[in-house]
Design an enzyme around this catalytic site. Sequence first.
Site, PDB file in Angstrom:
ATOM      1  N   SER A 249       0.849  -1.193   0.000  1.00  0.00           N
ATOM      2  CA  SER A 249       0.000   0.000   0.000  1.00  0.00           C
ATOM      3  C   SER A 249       0.881   1.239   0.000  1.00  0.00           C
ATOM      4  CB  SER A 249      -0.902  -0.005   1.233  1.00  0.00           C
ATOM      5  OG  SER A 249      -0.117   0.284   2.376  1.00  0.00           O
ATOM      6  N   LYS A 250       0.203   2.372  -0.014  1.00  0.00           N
ATOM      7  CA  LYS A 250       0.877   3.679  -0.061  1.00  0.00           C
ATOM      8  C   LYS A 250       1.972   3.810   0.996  1.00  0.00           C
ATOM      9  CE  LYS A 250      -0.551   6.022  -3.343  1.00  0.00           C
ATOM     10  NZ  LYS A 250       0.541   6.087  -4.234  1.00  0.00           N
ATOM     11  N   ARG A 251       1.703   3.230   2.162  1.00  0.00           N
ATOM     12  CA  ARG A 251       2.692   3.460   3.218  1.00  0.00           C
ATOM     13  C   ARG A 251       4.023   2.746   2.945  1.00  0.00           C
ATOM     14  NH1 ARG A 251       2.662  -0.931   6.953  1.00  0.00           N
ATOM     15  NH2 ARG A 251       0.991  -2.276   6.266  1.00  0.00           N
ATOM     16  N   GLY A 253       5.514   3.221   0.173  1.00  0.00           N
ATOM     17  CA  GLY A 253       6.171   4.054  -0.830  1.00  0.00           C
ATOM     18  C   GLY A 253       5.380   4.061  -2.123  1.00  0.00           C
ATOM     19  N   GLU A 259       4.390   7.442 -10.395  1.00  0.00           N
ATOM     20  CA  GLU A 259       5.220   7.892  -9.268  1.00  0.00           C
ATOM     21  C   GLU A 259       6.682   7.476  -9.453  1.00  0.00           C
ATOM     22  OE1 GLU A 259       2.863   7.722  -5.122  1.00  0.00           O
ATOM     23  OE2 GLU A 259       2.480   6.032  -6.452  1.00  0.00           O
TER      24      GLU A 259
END
Length: 485
Positions: A249-251, A253, A259
Amino acid sequence: MIRVRYAPSPTGTLHIGGARTALFNYLFARHHHGQFVLRVEDTDRARLVPGSEEGMVAGLRSLGINWDEGPDIGGEFGPYRVSERVLRHQQAVKRLLDQGLAYRCYCTPEELEQERKRLESQKLPPRYSGKCRLRPPNDPIFQSDEPFVVRMKVPSKGETVVNDLIRGRVVFENRILDDFVLQKSDGTPVYNFAVVLDDHDMAITHVIRGEEHLSNTPKQILIYEALNLPVPQFAHLPMILAPDHTKLSKRHGATSVEEYREQGILPEALVNYLLLLGWSASDDTEIMTLDQAIEWFDLNRVQHTAAIYDIKKLVWMNSQYMRTIPIGTLIDYVLPFIKSRQLDVSRGPDLARAIELGRERSHTLLELREALTFFYERPRSFDEQGVKKHFADEKTPERLRALAQSLKKLRVWDHDHLVAVYDEEAKQLGIKRAALIHPTRLAVTGKTVGPGLFELLEVLGQEETVARLLDAATAITEQHVKPTP
Ligand code: GLU
């Protein structure tokens, strides 16, 4: 003819999981001289994100993945946006209804919710009671205008087997499949239904997709069987997990192709890295071109266990590509970064030469831009630790000036002649060459680390080197720069 597809829902950006699925499909198709289709699954209108389809198309293309048919290029099995195929889905639903293989369900969302809660309170898994399946054909509700969904009549006994090319035989008991919905009350098909027809109508032979879809596959097989259609082969790719084995997930990175581009990862490196998320070459070669991957790709070498996503490895992979891709390509990639930093590379050393030096030590395009900066901008400040170490000697300004004088006289500005000047100067002063090299580096770049000093001076040029040495000497004597105690 082998035909595969990648079928993203345009509900966001191109995630690395999706890019990996697309890549494996692409490699499989090319390896077998088959065809690769891009199909956009845009039936869930509420979740559509404007621009998502374009972003995904651009992201895939940036990775060097291309398709033979798709919404942007057409093809003989179109249309390639699922929302444009709904009539065909509705016809098929009607066929199943007529044959008594599906039924209309008039249960309201409130009723279903109540039922779900009741089962929950009894610690039972949610499942539809089959109320409408049991209604007699002459039930007046069938003649009414009440909204309804269409449900599949799932056999209550027996099992449905998925013969997965990667995972082998996976057995699902029909009992747990429930009478799932085929068509929503607004007349649009659900994914599980549309995908069967679309895959069939597009003559897809192999469905290669992420493991999260494995639980959908028995439902889809039941639909194939009900419609009397040949079932394609299935291959479910292993999950991609974070290093702590949790869902990525986003956490953890960056997770989207976009991105990574912004962070200065080269598409060649990203695609090579994605390739290793669940697949390996028979001799464990890690760095390879797409053409090699096409030649070697084999579903038999896709692992069953989750692939662990490791950003450090991606960055390492990127640094390998940074060193080896053709300089012209690297220039094209780094130019947008240079622009966004408003670095004027039109004056100063030749960009290709500066990049040749900078790329050796740069892991990403962002680092490369950083490594190029001093070639085009005089240092505005000097590294603090460096000042303490290399500018502390009170003779520093005088030595920098002496060096500037000798360098000014140099006729041939190249590595060997520069070495000779430093050797000579060190000898005269009775000091080590390093005692001149470090202050010079700090004076001309503002930093304590970087490429070899003589290589960088050679690229920076005579006039600029001399000017910077004199500037630094002045800054030190005028005490703009002094070591903090
Ligand atoms: N639209 C589905 C997804 O994005 C595709 C699933 C499939 O490949 O069948 O996950």
